[in-house]
Design a protein around this motif. Structure first.
Motif, mmCIF file in Angstrom:
data_model
loop_
_atom_site.group_PDB
_atom_site.id
_atom_site.type_symbol
_atom_site.label_atom_id
_atom_site.label_comp_id
_atom_site.label_asym_id
_atom_site.label_seq_id
_atom_site.Cartn_x
_atom_site.Cartn_y
_atom_site.Cartn_z
ATOM 1 N N LEU A 103 0.833 -1.213 0.000
ATOM 2 C CA LEU A 103 0.000 0.000 0.000
ATOM 3 C C LEU A 103 0.869 1.266 0.000
ATOM 4 O O LEU A 103 0.452 2.312 -0.504
ATOM 5 N N ASN A 106 0.111 5.326 0.362
ATOM 6 C CA ASN A 106 -1.346 5.489 0.196
ATOM 7 C C ASN A 106 -2.074 5.092 1.472
ATOM 8 O O ASN A 106 -3.292 5.222 1.564
ATOM 9 N N SER A 108 -3.449 5.125 5.303
ATOM 10 C CA SER A 108 -3.852 6.038 6.375
ATOM 11 C C SER A 108 -4.438 5.235 7.507
ATOM 12 O O SER A 108 -5.065 4.203 7.282
ATOM 13 N N THR A 110 -6.935 6.224 9.103
ATOM 14 C CA THR A 110 -8.384 6.433 9.038
ATOM 15 C C THR A 110 -8.787 6.580 7.567
ATOM 16 O O THR A 110 -8.028 6.216 6.677
ATOM 17 N N HIS A 117 -2.813 10.041 -4.790
ATOM 18 C CA HIS A 117 -3.194 8.692 -4.336
ATOM 19 C C HIS A 117 -3.262 7.709 -5.510
ATOM 20 O O HIS A 117 -3.876 8.002 -6.535
ATOM 21 N N ARG A 129 -9.277 -7.200 -1.327
ATOM 22 C CA ARG A 129 -9.263 -5.740 -1.284
ATOM 23 C C ARG A 129 -8.827 -5.208 0.079
ATOM 24 O O ARG A 129 -8.447 -4.047 0.189
ATOM 25 N N PRO A 131 -6.423 -6.637 2.621
ATOM 26 C CA PRO A 131 -5.444 -7.526 3.262
ATOM 27 C C PRO A 131 -4.988 -7.037 4.639
ATOM 28 O O PRO A 131 -4.706 -7.852 5.519
ATOM 29 N N MET A 132 -4.953 -5.702 4.836
ATOM 30 C CA MET A 132 -4.529 -5.200 6.150
ATOM 31 C C MET A 132 -5.592 -5.529 7.200
ATOM 32 O O MET A 132 -5.267 -5.907 8.329
ATOM 33 N N TYR A 133 -6.863 -5.419 6.806
ATOM 34 C CA TYR A 133 -7.928 -5.780 7.739
ATOM 35 C C TYR A 133 -7.936 -7.295 7.980
ATOM 36 O O TYR A 133 -8.216 -7.751 9.094
ATOM 37 N N MET A 174 -15.534 5.767 -0.676
ATOM 38 C CA MET A 174 -14.495 6.789 -0.863
ATOM 39 C C MET A 174 -13.585 6.418 -2.038
ATOM 40 O O MET A 174 -13.213 7.280 -2.849
ATOM 41 N N MET A 175 -13.248 5.123 -2.180
ATOM 42 C CA MET A 175 -12.390 4.670 -3.279
ATOM 43 C C MET A 175 -13.109 4.807 -4.616
ATOM 44 O O MET A 175 -12.506 5.167 -5.629
ATOM 45 N N TYR A 183 -11.941 1.349 -9.676
ATOM 46 C CA TYR A 183 -12.148 0.619 -8.420
ATOM 47 C C TYR A 183 -13.262 -0.415 -8.570
ATOM 48 O O TYR A 183 -13.169 -1.519 -8.046
HETATM 49 N N1 SAH Z 1 -8.687 -1.557 3.616
HETATM 50 C C1 SAH Z 1 -7.327 -1.705 3.147
HETATM 51 C C2 SAH Z 1 -6.462 -0.486 3.496
HETATM 52 C C3 SAH Z 1 -6.432 -0.128 4.955
HETATM 53 S S1 SAH Z 1 -5.650 1.456 5.259
HETATM 54 C C4 SAH Z 1 -6.754 -2.991 3.687
HETATM 55 O O1 SAH Z 1 -7.362 -3.583 4.569
HETATM 56 O O2 SAH Z 1 -5.684 -3.431 3.229
HETATM 57 C C5 SAH Z 1 -6.989 2.556 4.919
HETATM 58 C C6 SAH Z 1 -6.721 3.496 3.757
HETATM 59 O O3 SAH Z 1 -6.254 2.766 2.642
HETATM 60 C C7 SAH Z 1 -7.974 4.200 3.272
HETATM 61 O O4 SAH Z 1 -8.066 5.458 3.876
HETATM 62 C C8 SAH Z 1 -7.795 4.328 1.753
HETATM 63 O O5 SAH Z 1 -7.392 5.622 1.422
HETATM 64 C C9 SAH Z 1 -6.646 3.395 1.435
HETATM 65 N N2 SAH Z 1 -6.965 2.311 0.499
HETATM 66 C C10 SAH Z 1 -7.792 1.267 0.688
HETATM 67 N N3 SAH Z 1 -7.761 0.418 -0.372
HETATM 68 C C11 SAH Z 1 -6.868 0.948 -1.253
HETATM 69 C C12 SAH Z 1 -6.371 0.542 -2.530
HETATM 70 N N4 SAH Z 1 -6.763 -0.599 -3.105
HETATM 71 N N5 SAH Z 1 -5.455 1.339 -3.145
HETATM 72 C C13 SAH Z 1 -5.036 2.475 -2.559
HETATM 73 N N6 SAH Z 1 -5.453 2.909 -1.362
HETATM 74 C C14 SAH Z 1 -6.354 2.164 -0.704
#
Ligand code: SAH
Length: 198
Positions: A103, A106, A108, A110, A117, A129, A131-133, A174-175, A183
């Motif tokens: 990521l 890009n 954040s 929040t 971006h 979509r 992976p961090m979550y 937002m995306m 997206y």
């Molecule tokens: N939900 C994603 C990212 C978590 S960080 C995950 O779980 O991996 C949260 C930020 O990531 C959001 O504010 C958004 O701006 C950004 N984001 C989420 N998906 C993205 C993507 N595919 N490409 C670029 N930025 C992304």
């Protein structure tokens, strides 16, 4: 052979988990902070959710490990639980690191869009979509397995489920507002959290 482990094995790994998480996150936070934010959707709800997350992931675990406050809710640590916790924590370390690396700035804490971006759709973002979550869920599962306390153990599972449920739609909206059909196309060929499933 005894069927329970010394709970300090689980507590020590929970502390290691917190340290590794902070070590991955903090340098990344520093790099992202240098890129200006052009759209912030950090409302009251986000502030409350972030506070609840700190409670589940830091405050309650540390209270249960370092003080007798929550000791009334302790239970014995079973070796199977410990093994499951180690597996989830190991996977979490890998995925949490990979998702930050892919990521880039890009990222954040929040809901924010940064200057210039980029839509990321490769690396671990090529399969799911969020992976961090997914990594945070693995961490929350590890905490529940490793910390033998009915309150501090499942705390992150509870608070993160709340955050995930309330953040998913606004984040994807937002995306879409930012990247439009790019997206939507990305969303049509990836799952949210579990590759090939959902
Ligand atoms: N939900 C994603 C990212 C978590 S960080 C995950 O779980 O991996 C949260 C930020 O990531 C959001 O504010 C958004 O701006 C950004 N984001 C989420 N998906 C993205 C993507 N595919 N490409 C670029 N930025 C992304």
């Amino acid at each position: 052979m005894s069927m329970i482990l010394n709970p300090w094995f689980g507590k020590a790994l929970t502390i290691a988990g917190i340290i590794v998480t902070v070590a991955i996150r903090v340098p990344h936070d520093g790099r992202s902070a240098k890129v200006p934010v052009v759209d912030s959707r950090k409302g009251t709800l986000e502030v409350v959710l972030l506070a609840l997350m700190s409670l589940g992931i830091f405050v309650l675990p540390i209270l249960s490990i370092a003080t007798p406050f929550l000791s009334f809710a302790n239970y014995p640590l079973h070796p199977m639980m410990f093994g499951a916790g180690v597996a989830c924590l190991g996977l979490n370390f890998w995925l949490f690191y990979r998702s930050h690396a892919d990521l880039g700035t890009n990222w954040s804490m929040t809901l924010e869009v940064r200057d210039g971006h980029q839509l990321i759709s490769s690396g671990v973002y090529g399969r799911i979509r969020h992976p961090m979550y997914a990594a945070i869920y693995l961490y929350a599962l590890a905490q529940a397995f490793l910390l033998p306390n009915w309150i501090a153990g499942p705390a992150s599972l509870v608070t993160f489920t709340l955050m995930f449920a309330l953040r998913l739609r606004p984040e994807e909206k937002m995306m879409i507002d930012k990247f439009g059909s790019a997206y939507r196309d990305y969303a049509s060929r990836t799952k949210r959290l579990i590759p090939g499933v959902w």
